[in-house]
Design an enzyme around this catalytic site. Structure first.
Site, PDB file in Angstrom:
ATOM      1  CD  GLU A 227      -1.689   2.227   1.786  1.00 16.28           C
ATOM      2  OE1 GLU A 227      -1.483   2.876   1.062  1.00 16.28           O
ATOM      3  OE2 GLU A 227      -1.932   2.325   3.176  1.00 16.28           O
ATOM      4  CG  LEU A 228       3.371   1.132  -2.466  1.00 12.39           C
ATOM      5  CD1 LEU A 228       4.120   0.811  -3.928  1.00 12.39           C
ATOM      6  CD2 LEU A 228       4.181   0.831  -1.452  1.00 12.39           C
ATOM      7  CB  CYS A 261      -1.438   6.847   1.175  1.00 14.53           C
ATOM      8  SG  CYS A 261       0.059   6.262   1.554  1.00 14.53           S
TER       9      CYS A 261
END
Length: 459
Positions: A227-228, A261
């Protein structure tokens, strides 16, 4: 040595010696041995651990919330909400994991055939500082319910949180060795990924670090969930409820001081209503209180580190130099701590830094689109694909446009958020794999087909 710095004043909070190679070796051996036993424990007993973790989190909520705020600067009310969300996640999987992991009967030519879900082993969790408890428990609750063990390599600016997580696990009755926190430098991670006792890797972090970890895990042929980064669009169409959209937009951008994010980052607004939206949005931003994150009415605390603040300011300066309109903020606040004011950039174009790059902090980029089709095109004109929001009163149209948006999630008339009831993750350079929901609990299992034959012959 690992040192935690209070971003409110730049002063040292605590320091810790790094774990040496012998400690790491002992942790890996203990985790592998404990997981071999844990996988044999009935799932009803495994999920009982999750219920006890939830109780431990709630019992220590005030202490853990203050720890989060001291180490990374999140406003205290948000830190408390983070702890409560972790507890809710544990409760959710305690209730739902047994059905999510139940055997699935298949229709086939066999006497009996089914799919079972077996644990993979020990998972290395590489976690960031921005949600120091949630990011771990988001992964851990389903992983432990499925029968896995875990090793945590946390961000080095939140060591107290990292060690507190280990204390919580032990307090809740986690079997000795099944989970361990390692205080190590990033250079040590590659060797742990390659170790045969590690079965898989999960990482939440930057796209750049994700690419490195993916390469290392790929070399070892190990499963990964990544999960970037994200540059989430917040699309406001002409027929939207503009007042509500603007109010939600303020929270969607500035929660956690913009350090998430899935914060909304690019606000793509139809031209005909853009002036009104910008006025409402800026009025909402002006009401945010900047100050000590330990005060309950503070909305904007410091950024987590000084280098994050200076990097964000450089992005703002480049965007303004390229022709964007600075509506609010745009300059670090003088004094102690790493404070950057809520900043609004209008008339941002796709060739500008605030559009092309992820802005990990309290900066909003407003982009004006001529119509809905261009708005969706601009939303997709990014290397990221994590979350997205779409505002319209025409729900049928919203459903249709949602299919055209390149993202792991589309929230229509709402703010993007993670929730254990539905899967969470991204596409493109925002990563791959899913956390949460039924899909999340099945990421770190062996999806095994069992065929029993021959089939019964009718007489």
């Amino acid at each position: 040595m690992i040192t935690a710095i209070n971003p409110t004043n730049g002063q040292e909070v605590a320091r810790y010696e790094l774990h040496d190679d012998a400690y790491v070796e002992a942790a890996l051996s203990a985790a592998a041995a404990a997981q071999r036993e844990w996988r044999t424990v009935p799932i009803e007993d495994r999920v009982a651990l999750l219920s006890d973790i939830a109780k431990a989190l709630r019992a220590g909520k005030a202490k853990y919330a203050e720890m989060i705020t001291r180490e990374m600067g999140k406003p205290i009310a948000e830190s408390e909400a983070e702890i409560e969300k972790c507890a809710y996640n544990c409760d959710f999987y305690a209730e739902n994991a047994p059905q999510y992991l139940a055997d699935e009967i298949l229709s086939s030519n066999a006497r009996e055939s089914f799919v079972e879900f077996d644990p993979l082993g020990v998972v290395l969790a590489i976690m960031p500082w921005n949600y120091p408890f949630w990011q771990f428990f988001r992964f851990a609750a389903p992983a432990f319910a499925a029968g896995n063990g875990a090793i945590l390599k946390h961000a080095n600016n939140v060591p107290q949180c990292a060690l507190a997580i280990e204390d919580i696990m032990l307090e809740a009755g986690c079997p000795e060795g099944l989970f361990k926190t390692l205080l190590i430098e990033p250079s040590k991670v590659a060797g742990i990924i390659a170790d045969d006792r590690i079965a898989a890797v999960t990482l939440t972090g930057s796209t750049e670090v994700g690419a490195i970890v993916a390469s290392q895990a790929g070399q070892a042929l190990k499963k990964q969930v990544l999960e970037l980064g994200g540059s989430d669009p917040f699309i406001v169409l002409a027929d939207a409820d503009i007042e509500e959209a603007a109010a939600v937009a303020v929270r969607a951008r500035y929660i956690n001081v913009g350090q998430s994010c899935v914060n909304a980052k690019r606000f793509i607004v139809e031209e005909c209503i853009a002036d009104r939206f910008v006025a409402l949005f800026c009025a909402g931003v002006a009401r945010l209180k900047i100050g000590d994150p330990m005060e309950r009415d503070t909305n904007i605390g410091p950024m987590a580190r000084a280098n994050l603040m200076t990097g964000l300011h450089a992005q703002v300066e480049k965007t303004v130099a390229a022709g964007a309109t600075l509506k609010m903020g745009g300059k670090p606040i003088e004094g102690d701590g790493f404070y950057y004011p809520p900043t609004v950039l209008d008339n941002v174009r796709p060739d500008m830094v605030a559009f092309c790059e992820e802005t990990f902090g309290p900066v909003a980029a407003i982009i004006r689109a001529k119509d809905a089709d261009e708005a969706v095109r601009l939303a997709n004109q990014t290397e990221f694909g994590l979350g997205s929001a779409l505002w319209t009163k025409d729900l049928a149209r919203g459903r249709k446009l949602a299919r055209d948006i390149d993202a792991g999630a589309v929230f229509i008339n709402g703010m993007v958020a993670s929730d254990p009831r539905y899967p969470f993750g991204g596409i493109k350079r925002s990563g791959y794999g899913r956390e949460l929901g039924v899909y999340g609990i099945r990421e770190f299992v062996n999806i095994k087909t069992v065929w029993i034959g021959p089939a019964k012959v009718a007489k």
